[in-house]
Scaffold this motif. Structure first.
Motif, short mmCIF file in Angstrom:
data_model
loop_
_atom_site.label_atom_id
_atom_site.label_comp_id
_atom_site.label_asym_id
_atom_site.label_seq_id
_atom_site.Cartn_x
_atom_site.Cartn_y
_atom_site.Cartn_z
N LYS A 59 -6.10 1.15 6.54
CA LYS A 59 -5.98 2.27 7.48
C LYS A 59 -6.45 1.87 8.88
O LYS A 59 -5.88 2.31 9.87
N TRP A 112 -2.82 4.40 -2.96
CA TRP A 112 -3.59 5.37 -2.18
C TRP A 112 -4.36 6.31 -3.10
O TRP A 112 -3.81 6.86 -4.05
N GLY A 113 -5.63 6.50 -2.81
CA GLY A 113 -6.44 7.47 -3.54
C GLY A 113 -7.24 6.89 -4.69
O GLY A 113 -8.17 7.52 -5.16
N GLY A 131 -2.38 6.11 6.09
CA GLY A 131 -1.97 6.72 4.84
C GLY A 131 -0.49 6.60 4.54
O GLY A 131 -0.05 6.91 3.43
N GLU A 132 0.31 6.12 5.50
CA GLU A 132 1.73 5.89 5.25
C GLU A 132 1.90 4.67 4.35
O GLU A 132 1.06 3.77 4.31
N ASP A 133 3.03 4.64 3.63
CA ASP A 133 3.35 3.48 2.81
C ASP A 133 3.67 2.30 3.72
O ASP A 133 4.51 2.40 4.61
N ALA A 140 0.84 -1.19 0.00
CA ALA A 140 0.00 0.00 0.00
C ALA A 140 0.88 1.24 0.00
O ALA A 140 1.76 1.38 0.86
N GLY A 141 0.64 2.14 -0.95
CA GLY A 141 1.43 3.36 -1.02
C GLY A 141 1.13 4.13 -2.29
O GLY A 141 0.13 3.87 -2.98
N SER A 142 1.99 5.08 -2.61
CA SER A 142 1.82 5.85 -3.84
C SER A 142 2.13 4.96 -5.04
O SER A 142 2.76 3.90 -4.91
N GLU A 194 -8.50 0.22 1.06
CA GLU A 194 -7.88 1.34 1.76
C GLU A 194 -8.43 1.48 3.18
O GLU A 194 -7.68 1.72 4.13
N ARG A 195 -9.74 1.32 3.31
CA ARG A 195 -10.37 1.45 4.63
C ARG A 195 -9.83 0.39 5.58
O ARG A 195 -9.51 0.69 6.74
N GLN A 212 -3.60 0.01 10.25
CA GLN A 212 -2.53 0.94 10.63
C GLN A 212 -2.81 1.57 11.99
O GLN A 212 -1.92 1.69 12.84
#
Length: 437
Positions: free
Chosen positions: A384, A320-321, A395-397, A288-290, A380-381, A387
């Protein structure tokens, strides 16, 4: 498919003298479960003719033929059989089976609205239970669509159990994992009550000891007793609340594990499955990341591709996003115009691919080195939430390595060290991998 599951108990095998004829017998069903049973009739070596009745097409025979075709990957032909069954004056049980399995075909083809319409009719008119929709792996792709959310809300308003019963089951799962928690709480309460009663009778003695006089108890002894009782109550109450907090954390973890097991993936063959269907088959590694970070991590993993495949690693990139994009496209009832892009494509090539897919028996062969997430927002949910539970800023990688049984093995910030993962994970044939299952 759930409606196609054979309920073997409380049914009898019916035999006929007609040779080479397959007879499909509807089962006597519990109101909570609807299904069809298929039985091959007994044959007679002396008979070679086929009765005219055997060639008569009925709703029952069409449903069961459709189930057989679907299991062989012939989705288009199966869909035609279910549609035909609905035109042959089916009874309530046959209509429910035809509608439900027709919905499974539409879900497989990425036709969410058509699947929702079939399920809505089955729920309203033919007593289909919503729990069946929740648990059927053939509807994994449908559960990732907006139409499922709408159908779920309609069912909730209508008083159906739409999955909240799992919250009640969490308690049972928690008790299995911590069987002595109830016993500990009983002793906390019992000892606290005993200490409270003792304190209730000791405090008046303390007042008499403070006043002094003839017959007054020893002040230091009495004060010591009061201190022990009060201290015991404080400790027991703190232990009780600590146990409650641990239970809440455990319930949250069980809930996250259940949510994780239901997250959908698209395999290299374009088949959509839920993560729970891959248990004992692969070790998913979630990245998970950019987009740049995840792409670089996947590129670095190519060096170790052969070794990672031996260890059952399945890369699951989450950018992400990406999960927010489809929500902007959504307009009114139905799915966004781009929803189908996350599901199996439709067309001549798709029909050719479905011919070669034979349900679960081919699932292991379909799993490759990398899979795509179907519902990025849900992924994503979950990440997070994970995390937050690990004390990492959402939201961090991050990377998350799962075990063969579907639970989280370990996680970390940034992207993984593939060489270290190769050393850490045993090959699929190793004894440690068998124990991990």
């Amino acid at each position: 498919m759930a409606v196609a599951a054979a309920l073997a108990l409380n049914h009898h095998l019916l035999c006929f003298s007609n040779p080479r004829t397959v007879t499909w017998i509807p089962a006597k069903l519990n109101p909570q479960k609807r299904a069809y049973l298929s039985f091959t009739s007994c044959t007679s070596s002396s008979s070679s003719s086929t009765s005219p009745e055997a060639n008569v097409q009925t709703a029952e025979s069409c449903v069961n033929l459709g189930l057989s075709l679907f299991s062989k990957g012939r989705v288009k032909d199966a869909l035609a059989q279910f549609e035909t069954a609905l035109t042959l004056d089916p009874n309530a049980m046959e209509a429910q089976a035809a509608l439900y399995n027709k919905a499974c075909c539409h879900a497989y083809r990425g036709e969410g609205k058509k699947a929702a319409d079939c399920l809505r009719t089955a729920l309203r008119e033919y007593n289909l239970k919503f729990s069946t929709i929740l648990n059927d792996p053939d509807l994994a792709s449908f559960r990732a669509l907006p139409e499922f959310k709408e159908l779920q809300e309609e069912a909730r308003i209508g008083g159906e159990d739409i999955g909240y019963s799992f919250q009640r089951d969490l308690k049972l799962i928690s008790e299995v994992q911590a069987p002595f928690r109830g016993v500990r709480r009983f002793f906390y309460v019992a000892f606290s009550a005993a200490a409270g009663i003792s304190t209730f009778f000791t405090i008046p003695r303390l007042f008499r000891a403070i006043k002094g006089g003839d017959g007054a108890p020893d002040i230091w002894e009495t004060a010591g007793n009061v201190a022990i009782n009060v201290g015991g109550i404080i400790v027991l109450v703190l232990l009780f609340f600590w146990d409650n907090k641990k239970e809440e954390e455990q319930l949250a973890q069980i809930s996250r594990d259940e949510t994780l097991s239901r997250l959908p993936l698209r395999l290299s063959t374009n088949r959509v499955v839920e993560l729970v269907q891959l248990r004992d088959t692969v070790r998913p590694v979630i990245l998970a990341g950019s987009k740049e970070t995840v792409s670089l991590a996947i590129k670095k993993a190519e060096r170790f591709r052969t070794e990672l495949l031996k260890r059952g690693v399945l890369l699951v990139p989450v950018i992400w996003g990406e999960g927010r994009a489809p929500q902007v496209e959504k307009k009114g009832f139905g799915s966004p115009s781009k929803t189908a892009a996350t599901l199996p494509s439709i067309g001549e090539d798709f029909e050719k691919r479905t011919e070669s897919i034979t349900a679960k028996s081919r699932l292991k062969a379909e799993v490759r080195y990398k899979a795509e997430v179907v519902s990025p927002a849900e992924w994503e949910r979950w990440i997070k939430d994970q995390q937050k539970s690990e004390g990492v800023t959402p939201g961090e990688d991050v990377y998350i390595i799962l075990r063969l049984d579907g639970r989280v093995r370990r996680s970390g910030k940034g992207m993984p060290d593939w060489q270290q993962i190769v050393k850490e994970l045993p090959p699929m044939e190793a004894l440690l991998s068998k124990l991990e299952r």
